[in-house]
Scaffold this active site. Structure first.
Site, mmCIF file in Angstrom:
data_model
loop_
_atom_site.group_PDB
_atom_site.id
_atom_site.type_symbol
_atom_site.label_atom_id
_atom_site.label_comp_id
_atom_site.label_asym_id
_atom_site.label_seq_id
_atom_site.Cartn_x
_atom_site.Cartn_y
_atom_site.Cartn_z
ATOM 1 N N TYR A 1 -6.449 2.280 5.292
ATOM 2 C CA TYR A 1 -5.724 1.014 5.190
ATOM 3 C C TYR A 1 -4.242 1.312 5.008
ATOM 4 O O TYR A 1 -3.877 2.154 4.182
ATOM 5 C CB TYR A 1 -6.252 0.213 3.996
ATOM 6 C CG TYR A 1 -5.581 -1.128 3.801
ATOM 7 C CD1 TYR A 1 -5.771 -2.160 4.718
ATOM 8 C CD2 TYR A 1 -4.748 -1.370 2.708
ATOM 9 C CE1 TYR A 1 -5.157 -3.402 4.537
ATOM 10 C CE2 TYR A 1 -4.137 -2.605 2.518
ATOM 11 C CZ TYR A 1 -4.336 -3.620 3.436
ATOM 12 O OH TYR A 1 -3.735 -4.839 3.263
ATOM 13 N N ASP B 1 0.457 8.261 4.361
ATOM 14 C CA ASP B 1 0.496 7.027 3.584
ATOM 15 C C ASP B 1 0.040 7.380 2.170
ATOM 16 O O ASP B 1 -1.152 7.509 1.895
ATOM 17 C CB ASP B 1 -0.414 5.979 4.221
ATOM 18 C CG ASP B 1 -0.451 4.687 3.407
ATOM 19 O OD1 ASP B 1 0.104 4.666 2.287
ATOM 20 O OD2 ASP B 1 -1.040 3.710 3.888
ATOM 21 N N LYS C 1 2.465 0.963 -5.031
ATOM 22 C CA LYS C 1 1.640 1.028 -6.237
ATOM 23 C C LYS C 1 2.331 1.720 -7.423
ATOM 24 O O LYS C 1 3.229 1.127 -8.010
ATOM 25 C CB LYS C 1 0.271 1.605 -5.890
ATOM 26 C CG LYS C 1 -0.414 0.690 -4.845
ATOM 27 C CD LYS C 1 -1.849 0.928 -4.544
ATOM 28 C CE LYS C 1 -2.381 -0.234 -3.728
ATOM 29 N NZ LYS C 1 -2.849 0.072 -2.402
HETATM 30 C C1 LIG Z 1 -2.498 -0.735 -1.059
HETATM 31 C C2 LIG Z 1 -2.222 0.087 0.126
HETATM 32 C C3 LIG Z 1 -1.298 -0.288 1.116
HETATM 33 C C4 LIG Z 1 -0.651 -1.648 1.124
HETATM 34 O O1 LIG Z 1 0.178 -1.855 0.032
HETATM 35 P P1 LIG Z 1 0.528 -3.372 -0.399
HETATM 36 O O2 LIG Z 1 1.498 -3.197 -1.513
HETATM 37 O O3 LIG Z 1 -0.762 -4.000 -0.799
HETATM 38 O O4 LIG Z 1 1.138 -4.036 0.776
HETATM 39 C C5 LIG Z 1 -1.003 0.597 2.122
HETATM 40 N N1 LIG Z 1 -1.583 1.811 2.170
HETATM 41 C C6 LIG Z 1 -2.475 2.205 1.253
HETATM 42 C C7 LIG Z 1 -3.077 3.576 1.345
HETATM 43 C C8 LIG Z 1 -2.844 1.358 0.217
HETATM 44 O O5 LIG Z 1 -3.769 1.748 -0.667
#
Ligand SMILES: *Cc1c(COP(=O)(O)O)cnc(C)c1O
Length: 433
Positions: free
Chosen positions: A147, A242, A270
């Site tokens: 994601y 990511d 995060k």
């Molecule tokens: C949570 C998440 C995102 C998206 O971040 P948001 O602040 O919710 O837009 C992107 N990549 C990873 C791996 C994530 O866990």
């Protein structure tokens, strides 16, 4: 056992549904995949959440990762309070942004420059635009089950059969966006290799979660990422890690440090905001300088680098830098929890897999090792639902989806872990019958 008092949460959910689509501002909160109504939180402190009906829970999601030190940590709260009296936003440069950027550059391997945004989605979407602008190519490779936020290029699933084109997995994403996102299975280097073969000189970047956390916690197999990096470099594509989930959670240097592999671009979110809306992306200066106003790739944000958000993030990262033992402590606690869960579940005949890395952990009710999205989907969701609700009723807040990993926070004590393990032993009968 399942008589959780939830009158007020129920009412609040009904009220919310009248004015917010589905009653929530992010879908997973609605409990759709586990059934039942979500609990509404009134406040939180340290390792504990308190809901509107007065129930207390040990929090194993930590706001989906950011609250690695627990809720309302004094160093973060003090920073927010101090800054808020000086104004909430200026839209004009501040020294705080440079201090925060310098700290990220110091802690993150292979990052010369960093740009702040407001979410992980923005970070990933901007990193991909930058990679496309820098390489002059359109296509990207992403992996099923990874994601990267909700921007169009990421809401793509594998096409059918032999098709190498992705397909939109949400209405509103156009086929023309989908055609530039190629999909491979996680841990499958042969698929990556053939995508590069079929799309010569067209692939701008490969983006992945170096340790995946959005299909449960799934680890890269031996050499997978190293070979991925070789493929990228042989073909003039950038490797994007990511690290929205793993950055400043697995180690100060994130997955790059843990795996000893440098990426070309890295995205954060995060933990980096200490619980406020912050995202970031960074990399080598030659790439980052392609961004406006220095370079041609446009990217902007009215509230980007917001002073309160920067203060919270700076306090968080600085605390982690000064207390690197937090990562060891979290890892030890996670191992303790995993051992406890194993001990209980081994007594019964339900097949399960327990995946973990650092302070991320996930439980899958399947007999096959979970190494990618397909194997993660084999988990039995009926067991998972009962497990989730039974633990919730016992005051243990787990992620309300079988595809999410737990995020431990360091405010959780060994007593909390013992309580959690004991709760699992109490609800076993309910799960299996
Ligand atoms: C949570 C998440 C995102 C998206 O971040 P948001 O602040 O919710 O837009 C992107 N990549 C990873 C791996 C994530 O866990």
């Amino acid at each position: 056992m399942l008589n959780l008092l939830n009158e007020r949460s129920k009412k609040l959910f009904t009220d919310a549904k009248r004015v917010i689509p589905g009653g929530v501002n992010s879908p997973v909160r609605a409990f759709k995949s586990v059934g039942g109504d979500p609990v509404f939180i009134k406040e939180a402190k340290g390792a504990y959440l308190y809901d509107e009906d007065g129930n207390k829970y040990i929090d194993f999601i930590s706001s989906w990762g950011p609250l690695i030190l627990g809720h309302a940590h004094p160093s973060v709260i003090d920073a927010i309070n101090t800054q808020s009296y000086k104004g909430t936003s200026y839209g004009i440069p501040t020294e705080l942004e440079t201090k925060m950027a310098a700290l990220v550059v110091e802690l993150a391997p292979n990052v010369d420059k960093v740009r702040f945004v407001n979410s992980g989605t923005e970070a990933c979407m901007s990193a991909v635009r930058l990679a496309r602008g820098f390489t002059g190519r359109d296509k990207i490779i992403k992996f099923s089950g990874c994601y990267h936020g909700h921007a169009d290029p990421f809401l793509i699933q594998a096409g059918s059969g032999a098709s190498t084109f992705g397909m939109p997995n949400s209405p509103g994403v156009t086929p023309s966006s989908a055609k530039d996102t190629l999909i491979a299975d996680y841990n499958n280097i042969e698929q990556v290799s053939s995508l590069f073969e079929l799309n010569k000189n067209e692939i701008a970047a490969v983006i992945l979660e170096p340790i995946a956390g959005n299909m449960g916690c799934v680890l890269p197999q031996e050499n997978f990422i190293k070979e991925l990096k070789d493929h990228c470099h042989d073909n003039g594509a950038l490797l994007i890690f990511d690290e929205v989930m793993t950055g400043f959670r697995l180690a100060l240097g994130g997955a790059q440090e843990v795996l000893s592999i440098d990426a070309d671009l890295v995205t954060y979110g995060k933990v980096i905001g200490g619980g406020l809306p912050v995202g970031a992306f960074g990399g080598r200066a030659e790439i980052m300088d392609y961004l406006a106003p220095e370079g041609p790739v446009y990217q902007a944000g009215t509230l980007s680098g917001n002073p309160i958000a920067m203060s919270a993030g700076y306090a968080m990262l600085n605390h982690l830098k000064e207390n690197p033992n937090v990562f060891i402590s979290l890892k030890d606690k996670t191992t303790y929890l995993a051992n406890g869960i194993n001990k209980i579940l081994q007594q019964i005949s339900i097949p399960y897999q327990l995946n973990k890395m650092g302070s991320m952990i996930s439980l899958h009710f399947t007999d096959e090792p979970v190494v990618d999205f397909k194997t993660s989907q084999k988990g039995d969701n009926e067991y998972f639902k009962r497990y989730f609700h039974a633990m919730l009723a016992n005051g243990v807040y787990l992620p309300p989806s079988a595809y999410e990993s737990y995020f431990l926070n360091d405010a959780i004590t060994y007593e909390d872990l013992d309580y959690t393990i004991h709760s699992l032993s109490k609800v076993l009968d309910f799960i299996i019958n």
